[in-house]
Write an enzyme that holds these catalytic residues in place. Structure first.
Site, PDB file in Angstrom:
ATOM      1  N   SER A  72      28.674  46.421  33.667  1.00  0.00           N
ATOM      2  CA  SER A  72      29.971  46.730  33.663  1.00  0.00           C
ATOM      3  C   SER A  72      30.576  48.417  32.576  1.00  0.00           C
ATOM      4  O   SER A  72      31.377  48.804  32.899  1.00  0.00           O
ATOM      5  CB  SER A  72      31.017  46.804  32.772  1.00  0.00           C
ATOM      6  OG  SER A  72      31.239  44.466  33.447  1.00  0.00           O
ATOM      7  N   LYS A 131      38.213  49.181  25.788  1.00  0.00           N
ATOM      8  CA  LYS A 131      38.047  47.414  26.887  1.00  0.00           C
ATOM      9  C   LYS A 131      39.316  46.238  26.177  1.00  0.00           C
ATOM     10  O   LYS A 131      38.971  46.595  24.904  1.00  0.00           O
ATOM     11  CB  LYS A 131      37.000  48.044  27.472  1.00  0.00           C
ATOM     12  CG  LYS A 131      36.429  46.920  28.262  1.00  0.00           C
ATOM     13  CD  LYS A 131      35.494  46.519  28.346  1.00  0.00           C
ATOM     14  CE  LYS A 131      34.825  45.000  29.927  1.00  0.00           C
ATOM     15  NZ  LYS A 131      33.551  45.124  30.459  1.00  0.00           N
ATOM     16  N   SER A 175      33.335  45.517  34.934  1.00  0.00           N
ATOM     17  CA  SER A 175      34.314  45.411  34.853  1.00  0.00           C
ATOM     18  C   SER A 175      34.625  46.366  33.973  1.00  0.00           C
ATOM     19  O   SER A 175      36.622  46.891  33.712  1.00  0.00           O
ATOM     20  CB  SER A 175      34.012  43.759  34.270  1.00  0.00           C
ATOM     21  OG  SER A 175      33.439  44.326  33.032  1.00  0.00           O
TER      22      SER A 175
HETATM   23  N1  GLN Z   1      29.294  43.030  37.277  1.00  0.00           N
HETATM   24  C1  GLN Z   1      28.114  41.716  36.550  1.00  0.00           C
HETATM   25  C2  GLN Z   1      28.783  40.925  36.396  1.00  0.00           C
HETATM   26  O1  GLN Z   1      30.221  40.670  37.072  1.00  0.00           O
HETATM   27  C3  GLN Z   1      28.553  42.568  34.918  1.00  0.00           C
HETATM   28  C4  GLN Z   1      29.432  42.686  34.406  1.00  0.00           C
HETATM   29  C5  GLN Z   1      29.528  42.987  33.087  1.00  0.00           C
HETATM   30  O2  GLN Z   1      28.501  43.746  32.869  1.00  0.00           O
HETATM   31  N2  GLN Z   1      30.130  42.585  32.048  1.00  0.00           N
HETATM   32  O3  GLN Z   1      28.765  39.466  35.751  1.00  0.00           O
END
Ligand code: GLN
Length: 442
Positions: free
Chosen positions: A140, A41, A116
């Site tokens: 995510s 990532k 994400s």
């Molecule tokens: N969708 C969640 C957020 O926006 C989780 C994202 C993540 O795990 N980075 O915080």
């Protein structure tokens, strides 16, 4: 596959699904007899590529070192082929908050990949034998795994070193793995695990043995409210299949879970708002060399221009929740809720081996549907993935159904350090349930 063939496959896949923020371009770079290929990532640092975490503010930042997880995979014979696209700093559930473009779902390119770690989900889905390193703060890894039809594992907080990770919320961030089936994850999770002197939150830990199993699960009734009809039906069918495999299923109440989502969005944004303070135009990326502006003006100018709307929203929200006078009402209260969520799981684990829910309340939405969602609707999509993240518990998302051709996942949560039993169950599940690959392929 030869290095040259792999280079072609990666290029074509990226043209189609736009999963990479940056990748190896020279076909020669793919040669060299590596035993496997992997991606990371874009919020993980590596020497070959920029690390932008999906943000314009980090444009041009070339880290001089490898994140520990990347270093360990390279030492195990892996070839890092690229950095996968993501929502800016991890802020999002649909992959649409990146400054670098939007990855497209391999099962239907009018739909999102999730987020994400959206690019990581797509890469695991279309590239044969590929391992994607993802990061989860509040979902995510599970979310893109569900939307892209792959397996996603988030280990216990502290199992994998966070050294070299661009922080979102330090008490929540966990590095994990996505792949088209669980065997790659079972093989390489032990490689990236283990304490690391460079990350004080990494822990001396029980060794990761792929043993034990899940003989019983609890399904919290709170998790079944608010599902799409398709997901509800598909999930119940999967539960039936698990029962057929001899897994005992108990229906339980975990009322604390209802408060996990608001607590998460307070804690995660509070931590994010302090973490983002370092991006001020003077340290990373596009550094302002000369200016007549004072620090405050420069800081505001750079951040107004280079941070996306969601990042700005979270800085405001997180700063608000930490302010003197409001801190007790929001930040401290959210910490209390976090404790209750942990206790709710502990209560279940005295009776069963894992807690089972669907992963996401719906299948991958179309990109035009995502555009119409309010911030609150988007946050609400995480109500199933946030609780285990808040509790630092290991969890896995496994494909469990195809609804009109689109994958849906189920999520199993185990006690701390019990990733092994999740992977054992995954191996058993994969003998019963055939995963599908996207038709277009790579
Ligand atoms: N969708 C969640 C957020 O926006 C989780 C994202 C993540 O795990 N980075 O915080």
């Amino acid at each position: 596959m030869t290095g040259k063939d792999l280079a072609t496959t990666v290029r074509l896949a990226d043209e189609r699904y736009r999963m990479f923020a940056e990748k190896l371009e020279d076909p020669l770079a793919y040669e060299g007899g590596h035993s496997f290929h992997f991606s990371a990532k874009d919020n993980l640092c590596s020497v070959e590529f920029q690390a932008r975490a999906g943000s314009r503010i980090l444009e041009g930042y070339n880290p001089p070192f490898d994140a520990t997880a990347i270093k360990r995979l390279k030492e195990a014979g892996g070839l890092l082929i690229g950095k996968t696209n993501m929502d800016e700093f991890g802020f999002g559930s649909f992959g649409t908050n990146s400054d670098i473009g939007v990855p497209l779902n391999p099962f239907d390119t009018t739909r999102c990949c999730g987020g994400s770690s959206g690019g990581a989900g797509a890469a695991a889905s279309v590239l044969d034998g590929h391992l994607s390193i993802g990061v989860s703060t509040g979902g995510s890894i599970s979310c893109p795994a569900s939307f892209c039809g792959v397996v996603g594992l988030v280990p216990t907080y502290g199992r994998v070193s966070r050294w070299g990770l661009i922080d979102y919320g330090n008490s929540l961030d966990k590095i994990g793995l996505l792949a088209s089936s669980s065997d790659m994850i079972a093989r390489y999770l032990p490689v990236i695990s283990g304490p690391d002197a460079l990350d004080p939150t990494s822990q001396v830990q029980p060794p990761l043995s792929i043993e034990g199993d899940v003989g019983s699960v609890a399904i919290p009734e709170e998790a079944l409210a608010g599902l799409s009809d398709g997901v509800r039906k598909a999930f119940e069918e999967a539960v039936g299949r698990l029962e057929g495999m001899g897994v005992e299923v108990r229906r339980v109440a975990m009322p604390e879970l209802r408060f996990a989502l608001p607590a998460y969005y307070i804690l995660a944004t509070a931590e994010a708002s302090t973490n983002l303070a370092r991006y001020c135009g003077m340290r990373y990326g596009d550094i302002v060399e000369e200016t007549d502006l004072g620090f405050n003006e420069l800081f505001s100018q750079v951040r107004s221009k280079d941070l996306g709307n969601e990042a700005k929203r979270r800085i405001l929200l997180g700063t608000f929740c930490r302010m003197v006078g409001l801190r007790d009402r929001y930040y401290i209260k959210a910490l209390q809720v976090r404790k209750l969520v942990i206790q709710a799981y502990e209560r279940q684990f005295r009776e069963v081996d894992a807690v089972l829910t669907p992963t996401m309340p719906f299948v991958a939405p179309r990109l035009d549907e995502v555009e119409k969602m309010s911030a609150l609707e988007a946050y609400h999509a995480d109500f199933l993935t946030v609780p285990p993240n808040l509790a630092g518990l290991p969890h896995i998302s496994l494909p469990c159904a195809y609804i009109d051709g689109l994958p849906a996942g189920m999520q199993l949560v185990a006690p701390h350090w019990e990733e092994g039993r999740l992977l054992s169950l995954a191996a058993r599940w994969e003998r019963e349930f055939q995963y599908r690959r996207p038709e277009g392929g790579a």
